[in-house]
Motif scaffolding. Sequence first.
Motif: not given
Length: 600
Positions: A478-486
């Motif tokens: 599970w990714l949130a914050g800056d994760g999906p963009k990175l």
Amino acid sequence: MSKDQSFKKKNHPRSQFFRTDPLGDRRLLIVGLRPGRLRTPGERCGVPEGYKLQILKNGLLVSIRPACRIDFLEAQIFATPQTTPKNGRFSGPQLLHHGLGGSHSLQSENKKNLKVAIIGGGLAGMSAARILQEKSVDYVLFEGTDRVGGRVRPTEYKNGYLQMGAEFINGKMNPMYEIATHLKIVDRYMDDEELFTDDCIYACGKSEISKKDIAEFQSFTAPLSDKFEEAGKSEVTPSVAEMFYAEYEGWLQQDEQRFARRRIFDRLAKMYQTFYENEWSAPFDQLAVLNLDRWDDFSDAFASFTLGPYGFKAILDEIKSHVNEKNIRFNSIVQNIDYSGSKVRLTIASGGEPQLFDYVIVTCPIGHLKRFSFSLFTPPLPKLKQQAIDSLGMGNMMKVFLEYETEWWPEEVGSILALPETTNNNNSISNFNYNNNKENVKPMDWKQIKELERRRKIKETLRVFQPLEWESNLLVCWLAGDGPKLISQVDDQALAELVTERLRESLVDQTIPLPKSLKRMDWYSHPLFHGSYSFITPEAAAMGDPYAIMGEPVTNAASKKPQLLFAGEATHTNLYQTTSGAYLSGQREAERICKLEGLI
């Protein structure tokens, strides 16, 4: 928590009469808007013996107890049999507008030759289409992709479906739960803080975090949600991060031994931040505490329900069954909505003559509106509406499904939490040795340093891993914050390598294999979404109720009628971020049109 603003009291003449449901002795529908109060079930309504009342306010089920007092504010009221009839056709309360009760009982003939456009085939667009279809209103649904469902995106895998988008149902008092119950697909109750239960592994590399440290930190965080919610009631609402770190610093300073273990607690604090960013799909420092006061699934506590292998695929199929596919125009992206004349003119990007409509229901995600609202609408939207679009946040959430030959993690594990490093770690770009004096060691050039920093940042966001309950060889990151963009610019092979590095380092186990494949949906980069779902920022909180502003129709200057209507999760005051909020908002706007035209 706050009440939905659409429940404001209005003065309507009393209307009390029954209409028998055409499908038989399943339900009696009390027709009309009914101001006033009800002291006991049946009082002043003449409910027949053996029946009980069920009330829907704005599409939400309202329970009735003896001697309770209920305001009737645009309520839909059903009298349902207390017991199953002898013919066996009734199997429990049937909520007609939720897709469970036979749509033709609300049909009426469209004698005005209305023509309505719905932009977007997510749950908001589909529920609006269903209501208009029930009323025999001529409509066209323009969907920019080759499928309906929007951010509900089930993808077939073996004996079930991977939920690339919506996965859980929030609370019971909503149409999604009613549909899921009807379909018998509700799996289990899930506490929203299950992520931190005893069956999770705190993976922190070669460092050590004791159970005592974890328990001490959890005792600190336990009352914080209530504090944040209370702060959300004030006129000025800060971000959750601002409040948390003020509380956290104060807590550390209270005890010298605790302060000496700050490096440990900092890592747990970052994981607490991750919990909020995953839960709300919002950066910690942009999430206003108002969200905790305003969002309401009408349950006693935050809770979710899982749906098993088929998940939202079954719900989406049920909703689709009530909408005529002939009315849907797939791969049709609306380029411009011109509401300057007496009719609303739509221009489609794929070409063809502009089309005219009496009403348009816009269900585009707010991420799309943020990018394209100025070119999408002619004339520009009212300033307050545009301010709401600009001020509300559009969060990023991504699930990466990692497929292995066999499960390598312990069977009893519920979560693997790869604790992030603290800010004074040795992997920071400022700690790279530009002038390495060791013999035979070539100093890194700038490109190498930049690439290492990029990889470090990506790995830092890979924090939460959970086994998929119904398929033993799948692990979900599970990714949130800056994760999906990175990771949006990282290909699958490179991402698989980074995930494996992260897991090997965190669990100190170099035998962890590479996944044989991975599956993901990039909501951040998709031009029709640009994110997962909305949230209230401190700037939006200053507007009062930005979601109510988003849900207000725009009046056509030529016709003096509200012909441009808005639906979607970002238009529901309490149930934003949810499939139920989206569904109810589409129903709301379709019914608004029907009321304006005297069809209900």
